[in-house]
Enzyme design. Structure first.
Site, short mmCIF file in Angstrom:
data_model
loop_
_atom_site.label_atom_id
_atom_site.label_comp_id
_atom_site.label_asym_id
_atom_site.label_seq_id
_atom_site.Cartn_x
_atom_site.Cartn_y
_atom_site.Cartn_z
CG ASP A 6 -2.23 -0.69 0.93
OD1 ASP A 6 -3.15 -0.42 1.67
OD2 ASP A 6 -2.39 -1.30 0.01
CD GLU B 79 6.74 -1.30 -3.04
OE1 GLU B 79 7.45 -1.30 -3.81
OE2 GLU B 79 5.75 -2.38 -2.52
CE1 TYR B 80 -3.30 3.50 -4.94
CE2 TYR B 80 -2.76 2.07 -6.79
CZ TYR B 80 -3.67 2.80 -6.23
OH TYR B 80 -4.81 3.25 -7.00
CG ASP B 81 -0.95 4.98 -0.01
OD1 ASP B 81 -2.06 4.91 -0.97
OD2 ASP B 81 -0.86 4.72 1.08
CG LEU C 176 -12.81 7.87 3.40
CD1 LEU C 176 -12.53 7.07 4.68
CD2 LEU C 176 -13.77 9.01 3.94
CD GLU D 216 -17.22 5.68 11.72
OE1 GLU D 216 -16.76 4.92 10.75
OE2 GLU D 216 -18.12 6.36 11.68
CE LYS E 263 -9.63 4.18 4.79
NZ LYS E 263 -9.29 3.11 3.85
CG ASP F 192 -6.90 -3.78 5.26
OD1 ASP F 192 -7.29 -3.69 4.14
OD2 ASP F 192 -5.73 -3.95 5.53
CE1 TYR G 73 -17.11 -5.07 14.28
CE2 TYR G 73 -15.90 -6.19 12.57
CZ TYR G 73 -16.39 -6.04 14.08
OH TYR G 73 -16.03 -6.59 15.15
CE LYS H 211 -3.49 4.61 3.91
NZ LYS H 211 -4.30 3.58 3.26
CB CYS I 30 14.02 -33.03 -3.16
SG CYS I 30 13.21 -32.97 -1.35
CB CYS J 77 14.47 -37.29 -0.40
SG CYS J 77 13.62 -36.65 -1.86
CB CYS K 102 10.03 -33.24 -3.68
SG CYS K 102 10.69 -34.87 -3.16
CB CYS L 170 10.69 -36.65 0.31
SG CYS L 170 11.23 -35.09 0.86
S1 IVH Z 1 -16.83 6.15 5.64
C1 IVH Z 1 -17.84 8.85 2.52
N1 IVH Z 1 -15.75 4.49 7.41
O1 IVH Z 1 -12.47 2.71 3.33
C2 IVH Z 1 -17.18 8.12 3.18
N2 IVH Z 1 -15.21 4.01 5.42
O2 IVH Z 1 -11.59 5.44 1.25
C3 IVH Z 1 -17.61 6.58 3.08
N3 IVH Z 1 -13.58 1.92 5.40
O3 IVH Z 1 -13.87 1.51 0.66
C4 IVH Z 1 -16.50 5.69 3.85
N4 IVH Z 1 -13.48 1.62 7.27
O4 IVH Z 1 -15.16 0.95 2.85
C5 IVH Z 1 -15.70 4.91 6.22
N5 IVH Z 1 -14.88 3.39 9.34
C6 IVH Z 1 -15.20 3.57 8.14
C7 IVH Z 1 -14.29 2.75 7.15
C8 IVH Z 1 -14.26 2.87 5.75
C9 IVH Z 1 -13.06 1.33 6.10
C10 IVH Z 1 -13.24 1.75 3.80
C11 IVH Z 1 -14.59 2.04 3.14
C12 IVH Z 1 -14.14 2.70 1.77
C13 IVH Z 1 -12.90 2.89 1.85
C14 IVH Z 1 -12.91 4.94 1.68
#
Ligand code: IVH
Length: 702
Positions: free
Chosen positions: A47, A49-51, A97, A127, A129, A131, A240, A330, A424, A427, A442, A447
């Protein structure tokens, strides 16, 4: 993990020069990474690296506005849904987000909110976040009508049948005092797999000879995207809730009111959700969450900060991709750089060779890492990882550390490419790679490395549960030629065992007693212990219940097998091949001759008559009988044993020192039994209790 979503369209032909070609390359790369991440569940980069790539593109576009276009990965959410699912159109788009990477960016976000609200006071809901996989549940008059994945934000995949199998998704929302249930509601949240359930799932898969998932998020995505919902039903998915799309009539004033209502309507809301005001309170909550992330039962990759008042949210509005009223904080990636010392090939139970990276020990987020998984040779080639390289390792969740990439610029020319050994390492038999298969194997059935793994699995806790017979002792037995088959275990000479290094009489006798005790383990355990490909723990239970004996199972034809719940054609073929093999027949005969008498499941308890039939039970604390024995009894009574407490748990059986599961059960109003209570239910004396999910805990917004 959370990535910005993209479906990079055509690059604009307008701007030229190195910036334009770099931007085009970045867009193409990001598009490919999105495809791997969202569609294939097989990310090639971390992630972080992606970011980094996305940030570079954002910067280029900021410097050269002509390069920004609607199809750029920075502008548009999304990847197309898989062809095999029906499309699912969200009534309101599912936004993503914006990310905040440090205190300064958090401050800037709060300032923008403050300005947008002309300095009005403002509460925030904080909240975790989660995964997992974002899903949208459509409820009509309180009943679950349909469910879709996020997809490109406007259209995802219709996963209604799969979502219906999830215990944490109410088919009907509970009525809540003082609030009308919305007539139309898009309930949004994250589908996850708890870390402990993930570990078990992978263990089962590994032991059944299936490929393991790289992390809980991939496992959740893979499980939700099954065309056969029976497979989804067998996976420990949890939903959730964290937000909503359409909500009619609009009955809530605050996001926190919505979450509190959802919690009482029968939906899980993460218990760490809080309300705070002001930058320092928000920042310290985010830091606290980051500090505690290892202890949470689900993987999180950050925090979400949301304006609480829905009216203030409306005034702040939205950008094309993300709202102005919420952002994601993040967490720091748990990565470190170290030297790759060697790549060792380890031989698995079924002969598969897995390359394992041996690293110069390095501290990654508080844990010293000296090994990392590399999966297979294709991955080593794709990532261009060479022996002697400086490499980046990452810990994602509770999972085995991953080797993310190598630092090619740091090479001095002495680095060597890795080649899978031709023989192997155990063996010396030739290693083969089947056409079209990624794995090297193998194929020598005797073995020693495979034998060690096979015996280790046989004796393991969820199989024959032979206490004291772990990896090290198994290796000693195999290397000394004392054990070459399962039956040899039952013929071990206690005196010879006592004479082994670091054993002695007492340990040898204890081991002998443990081996002896395993002779009458339930048939399901023996079936699982044999390590038949594709036969995991739960399939072994279905087979044991259906056939009652090894003989009956060995005689079954393909049709009889596939007629059993949870047995597919692949497993049936594997069973037929197993029992058709004369070597396996001899092995089973030897086991019987050595005194193995597995207990048929039916004599453990009768599932129909049991008060536990169809219930979900969690065991915790120390019980007077072995945990595995209790588990066998509960399962034989027709109940499912789960490792995590949720609102769908019917009973928590609490022994001594029960810990956090008891607290959670009490919070959720789950019925708690002591051991006597469990025994009463097993004995069929207990009356069926009231539904424990009636009482819903208040959302603890402190
Ligand atoms: S709110 C407009 N709350 O993160 C806001 N998203 O980048 C809508 N995610 O794919 C999302 N935990 O599914 C919200 N507590 C949380 C979250 C959450 C994980 C995910 C969400 C979305 C991504 C947003």
């Amino acid at each position: 993990m959370a990535r910005k979503h993209s479906s990079a369209g055509k690059e604009p032909g307008s701007a030229g020069g190195p910036a334009a070609s770099r931007a085009a390359r970045l867009a193409r790369e990001l598009e490919e990474h999105n495809r791997r991440y969202y569609l294939l569940d097989d990310p090639a980069i971390s992630d972080a690296e992606y970011d980094g790539l996305l940030k570079e593109l954002e910067q280029l576009e900021a410097e050269h506005p002509g390069l920004r276009h609607p199809g750029s990965p920075t502008q548009r959410p999304g990847t197309a849904p898989l062809e095999s699912f029906e499309p699912f159109t969200h009534l309101r788009p599912m936004l993503s987000l914006a990310n905040l990477f440090d205190e300064q960016e958090l401050g800037e976000f709060l300032e923008r909110v403050d300005k947008g609200l002309s300095g009005e006071s403002c509460d925030f809901v904080l909240e975790p976040k989660l995964d997992g996989v974002a899903v949208n549940l459509l409820y009509q008059d309180g009943r679950l009508l349909a469910a879709g994945t996020r997809g490109d934000g406007r259209r995802g995949e219709d996963v209604t049948a799969n979502v219906r199998t999830m215990a944490s998704v109410p088919i009907e929302l509970l009525a809540v005092d003082g609030r009308d249930t919305p007539t139309r509601l898009e309930l949004r949240g994250e589908v996850v797999i708890a870390k402990a359930d993930f570990a078990r799932l992978n263990l089962d898969r590994d032991e059944a000879g299936e490929t393991v998932f790289a992390n809980p998020r991939n496992a959740a995505a893979g499980s939700l995207r099954q065309l056969d919902s029976a497979i989804t039903a067998s996976r420990p998915l949890v939903f959730y809730a964290h937000s909503h799309g359409v909500c009619e009539p609009a009955g809530f004033e605050k996001h926190s009111d919505f979450l509190a209502w959802a919690g009482r309507a029968g939906v899980l809301v993460h218990p760490r959700v809080r309300r705070r005001r002001g930058q320092s309170a928000i920042l310290s909550w985010c830091r606290e969450l980051e500090r505690d992330r290892e202890q949470l039962d689900v993987d999180i990759d950050g925090a979400v900060i949301k304006v609480d008042s829905l009216e203030q949210q409306r005034r702040l509005g939205e950008l094309s991709r993300s709202p102005r009223w919420a952002s994601a904080w993040k967490f720091k990636a748990r990565q470190a750089t170290t030297r790759l010392l060697a790549i060792n090939a380890s031989v698995g139970r079924l002969g598969t060779l897995t390359p394992v990276a041996e690293l110069e020990p390095v501290n990654v987020g508080g844990v010293v890492v000296s090994n990392a998984s590399l999966h297979n040779t294709d991955e080593i080639r794709r990532k261009d990882i060479r022996l002697g390289d400086l490499v980046v390792v990452e810990r994602a969740g509770d999972v085995i550390p991953q080797l993310v990439s190598s630092l090619a610029d740091e090479r001095d020319g002495s680095e060597k490419r890795f080649r899978m050994p031709r023989k192997c390492p155990s063996c010396r038999s030739p290693i083969k790679r089947q056409k079209g298969e990624v794995a090297h194997r193998c194929n020598n059935r005797s073995c020693p490395a495979q034998l060690r793994e096979t015996l280790r699995h046989f004796a393991s806790r969820n199989a024959m549960d032979i206490d004291g017979l772990g990896e090290k002792l198994v290796a000693v037995f195999v290397d000394n030629g004392m054990v070459a088959s399962f039956a040899d275990l039952y013929r071990l000479d206690t005196e010879a065992v006592a004479a082994l290094d670091r054993m002695g009489e007492k340990s040898a006798e204890k081991l002998a007693a443990a081996i002896d005790g395993s002779r009458t383990r339930p048939l399901s355990r023996l079936l699982f212990a044999l390590g038949i490909r594709h036969v995991g723990e739960s399939a072994a239970r279905s087979l044991a219940r259906a056939f009652g004996s090894l003989d009956a199972l060995a005689r079954a034809d393909e049709q009889t097998l596939v007629d059993i719940d949870g047995v597919g054609p692949e497993m049936a073929a594997s069973l037929l091949a197993f029992f058709a093999d004369p070597a396996n027949r001899t092995m089973l005969d030897e086991l019987v001759a050595a005194g193995l008498r597995p207990t048929p499941e039916t004599t453990l308890a009768t599932s129909e008559a049991s008060a536990l039939s169809g219930k979900t039970v969690v065991l915790t604390g120390t019980l007077s009988i072995a945990r595995n024995r209790a588990k066998d009894l509960v399962q034989a009574a027709g109940a499912t044993v789960s490792s995590t407490v949720s609102k769908r748990t019917d009973y928590l059986v609490a022994g001594e020192n029960p810990g956090s599961k008891l607290r959670k059960a009490e919070q959720l109003g789950v019925e708690v039994l002591n051991e006597d209570g469990l025994m009463r239910l097993l004995g069929g004396e207990g009356a069926g209790p009231d539904d424990p999910a009636d009482e819903q805990a208040e959302l603890p917004l402190r």
